[in-house]
Design a protein around this motif. Structure first.
Motif, PDB file in Angstrom:
ATOM      1  N   MET A   1       0.840  -1.181   0.000  1.00  0.00           N
ATOM      2  CA  MET A   1       0.000   0.000   0.000  1.00  0.00           C
ATOM      3  C   MET A   1       0.885   1.244   0.000  1.00  0.00           C
ATOM      4  N   GLU A   2       0.424   2.228  -0.680  1.00  0.00           N
ATOM      5  CA  GLU A   2       1.121   3.516  -0.726  1.00  0.00           C
ATOM      6  C   GLU A   2       0.179   4.570  -0.157  1.00  0.00           C
ATOM      7  N   ARG A   3       0.707   5.400   0.710  1.00  0.00           N
ATOM      8  CA  ARG A   3      -0.098   6.452   1.336  1.00  0.00           C
ATOM      9  C   ARG A   3       0.272   7.813   0.749  1.00  0.00           C
ATOM     10  N   ARG A   4      -0.762   8.610   0.532  1.00  0.00           N
ATOM     11  CA  ARG A   4      -0.558   9.986   0.099  1.00  0.00           C
ATOM     12  C   ARG A   4      -1.462  10.873   0.939  1.00  0.00           C
ATOM     13  N   HIS A   5      -0.986  12.083   1.177  1.00  0.00           N
ATOM     14  CA  HIS A   5      -1.706  13.033   2.024  1.00  0.00           C
ATOM     15  C   HIS A   5      -2.435  14.047   1.157  1.00  0.00           C
ATOM     16  N   LEU A   6      -3.586  14.459   1.658  1.00  0.00           N
ATOM     17  CA  LEU A   6      -4.470  15.318   0.900  1.00  0.00           C
ATOM     18  C   LEU A   6      -5.209  16.245   1.855  1.00  0.00           C
ATOM     19  N   SER A   7      -5.399  17.485   1.460  1.00  0.00           N
ATOM     20  CA  SER A   7      -6.188  18.431   2.254  1.00  0.00           C
ATOM     21  C   SER A   7      -7.574  18.548   1.654  1.00  0.00           C
ATOM     22  N   LEU A   8      -8.565  18.199   2.459  1.00  0.00           N
ATOM     23  CA  LEU A   8      -9.952  18.400   2.056  1.00  0.00           C
ATOM     24  C   LEU A   8     -10.423  19.714   2.656  1.00  0.00           C
ATOM     25  N   SER A   9     -11.627  20.112   2.383  1.00  0.00           N
ATOM     26  CA  SER A   9     -12.093  21.428   2.834  1.00  0.00           C
ATOM     27  C   SER A   9     -12.013  21.602   4.344  1.00  0.00           C
ATOM     28  N   SER A  10     -12.256  20.537   5.100  1.00  0.00           N
ATOM     29  CA  SER A  10     -12.300  20.689   6.553  1.00  0.00           C
ATOM     30  C   SER A  10     -11.108  20.080   7.294  1.00  0.00           C
ATOM     31  N   HIS A  11     -10.305  19.271   6.614  1.00  0.00           N
ATOM     32  CA  HIS A  11      -9.202  18.610   7.313  1.00  0.00           C
ATOM     33  C   HIS A  11      -8.217  17.947   6.338  1.00  0.00           C
ATOM     34  N   ARG A  12      -7.096  17.526   6.886  1.00  0.00           N
ATOM     35  CA  ARG A  12      -6.137  16.740   6.117  1.00  0.00           C
ATOM     36  C   ARG A  12      -6.467  15.268   6.321  1.00  0.00           C
ATOM     37  N   THR A  13      -6.191  14.476   5.284  1.00  0.00           N
ATOM     38  CA  THR A  13      -6.453  13.048   5.378  1.00  0.00           C
ATOM     39  C   THR A  13      -5.358  12.286   4.642  1.00  0.00           C
ATOM     40  N   THR A  14      -5.274  11.013   4.912  1.00  0.00           N
ATOM     41  CA  THR A  14      -4.337  10.136   4.234  1.00  0.00           C
ATOM     42  C   THR A  14      -5.133   9.101   3.472  1.00  0.00           C
ATOM     43  N   ILE A  15      -4.761   8.903   2.216  1.00  0.00           N
ATOM     44  CA  ILE A  15      -5.398   7.903   1.379  1.00  0.00           C
ATOM     45  C   ILE A  15      -4.384   6.787   1.144  1.00  0.00           C
ATOM     46  N   SER A  16      -4.795   5.554   1.392  1.00  0.00           N
ATOM     47  CA  SER A  16      -3.942   4.385   1.157  1.00  0.00           C
ATOM     48  C   SER A  16      -4.508   3.591  -0.009  1.00  0.00           C
ATOM     49  N   LEU A  17      -3.707   3.435  -1.043  1.00  0.00           N
ATOM     50  CA  LEU A  17      -4.097   2.650  -2.218  1.00  0.00           C
ATOM     51  C   LEU A  17      -2.912   1.825  -2.694  1.00  0.00           C
ATOM     52  N   GLU A  18      -3.204   0.793  -3.435  1.00  0.00           N
ATOM     53  CA  GLU A  18      -2.152  -0.001  -4.060  1.00  0.00           C
ATOM     54  C   GLU A  18      -1.447   0.863  -5.105  1.00  0.00           C
ATOM     55  N   PRO A  19      -0.143   0.624  -5.325  1.00  0.00           N
ATOM     56  CA  PRO A  19       0.602   1.429  -6.304  1.00  0.00           C
ATOM     57  C   PRO A  19      -0.037   1.458  -7.695  1.00  0.00           C
ATOM     58  N   ASP A  20      -0.652   0.357  -8.129  1.00  0.00           N
ATOM     59  CA  ASP A  20      -1.300   0.347  -9.447  1.00  0.00           C
ATOM     60  C   ASP A  20      -2.437   1.364  -9.522  1.00  0.00           C
ATOM     61  N   TYR A  21      -3.161   1.553  -8.426  1.00  0.00           N
ATOM     62  CA  TYR A  21      -4.232   2.561  -8.422  1.00  0.00           C
ATOM     63  C   TYR A  21      -3.656   3.970  -8.483  1.00  0.00           C
ATOM     64  N   TRP A  22      -2.570   4.220  -7.760  1.00  0.00           N
ATOM     65  CA  TRP A  22      -1.951   5.550  -7.835  1.00  0.00           C
ATOM     66  C   TRP A  22      -1.448   5.821  -9.251  1.00  0.00           C
ATOM     67  N   GLU A  23      -0.897   4.795  -9.891  1.00  0.00           N
ATOM     68  CA  GLU A  23      -0.427   4.963 -11.271  1.00  0.00           C
ATOM     69  C   GLU A  23      -1.604   5.283 -12.200  1.00  0.00           C
ATOM     70  N   ALA A  24      -2.714   4.592 -12.000  1.00  0.00           N
ATOM     71  CA  ALA A  24      -3.908   4.851 -12.810  1.00  0.00           C
ATOM     72  C   ALA A  24      -4.449   6.262 -12.564  1.00  0.00           C
ATOM     73  N   ILE A  25      -4.463   6.691 -11.306  1.00  0.00           N
ATOM     74  CA  ILE A  25      -4.926   8.048 -10.984  1.00  0.00           C
ATOM     75  C   ILE A  25      -4.026   9.081 -11.633  1.00  0.00           C
ATOM     76  N   GLU A  26      -2.723   8.863 -11.589  1.00  0.00           N
ATOM     77  CA  GLU A  26      -1.790   9.794 -12.250  1.00  0.00           C
ATOM     78  C   GLU A  26      -2.114   9.893 -13.742  1.00  0.00           C
ATOM     79  N   ALA A  27      -2.391   8.747 -14.382  1.00  0.00           N
ATOM     80  CA  ALA A  27      -2.703   8.745 -15.811  1.00  0.00           C
ATOM     81  C   ALA A  27      -4.034   9.445 -16.091  1.00  0.00           C
ATOM     82  N   LEU A  28      -5.061   9.123 -15.316  1.00  0.00           N
ATOM     83  CA  LEU A  28      -6.377   9.734 -15.527  1.00  0.00           C
ATOM     84  C   LEU A  28      -6.371  11.234 -15.249  1.00  0.00           C
TER      85      LEU A  28
END
Length: 71
Positions: A1-28
């Motif tokens: 699993m790979e974790r990335r941090h993100l700021s939403l409107s009300s707070h910061r959060t961490t999203i954990s996804l498999e590397p293949d999903y992060w690669e797909a998100i980067e492409a999309l």
């Protein structure tokens, strides 16, 4: 699993996804993964987890690109 941090409107959060999903998100997203994820998380149903929702959105994105109609 790979974790990335993100700021939403009300707070910061961490999203954990498999590397293949992060690669797909980067492409999309054309390399703009934070904006892509934030845009989709703003319409996430409360009963669905963030990571699960993003996985569903990746699948929907690839299905649309392949010519399938998605809700």
């Amino acid at each position: 699993m790979e974790r990335r941090h993100l700021s939403l409107s009300s707070h910061r959060t961490t999203i954990s996804l498999e590397p293949d999903y992060w690669e797909a998100i980067e492409a999309l997203s054309g390399g703009q993964w934070r904006q892509w994820a934030t845009d989709r998380l703003t319409i996430k149903p409360e009963s669905t987890g963030r990571s699960s929702w993003l996985r569903q959105q990746v699948l929907a994105g690839y299905m649309r690109n392949a010519g399938f109609r998605t809700p």
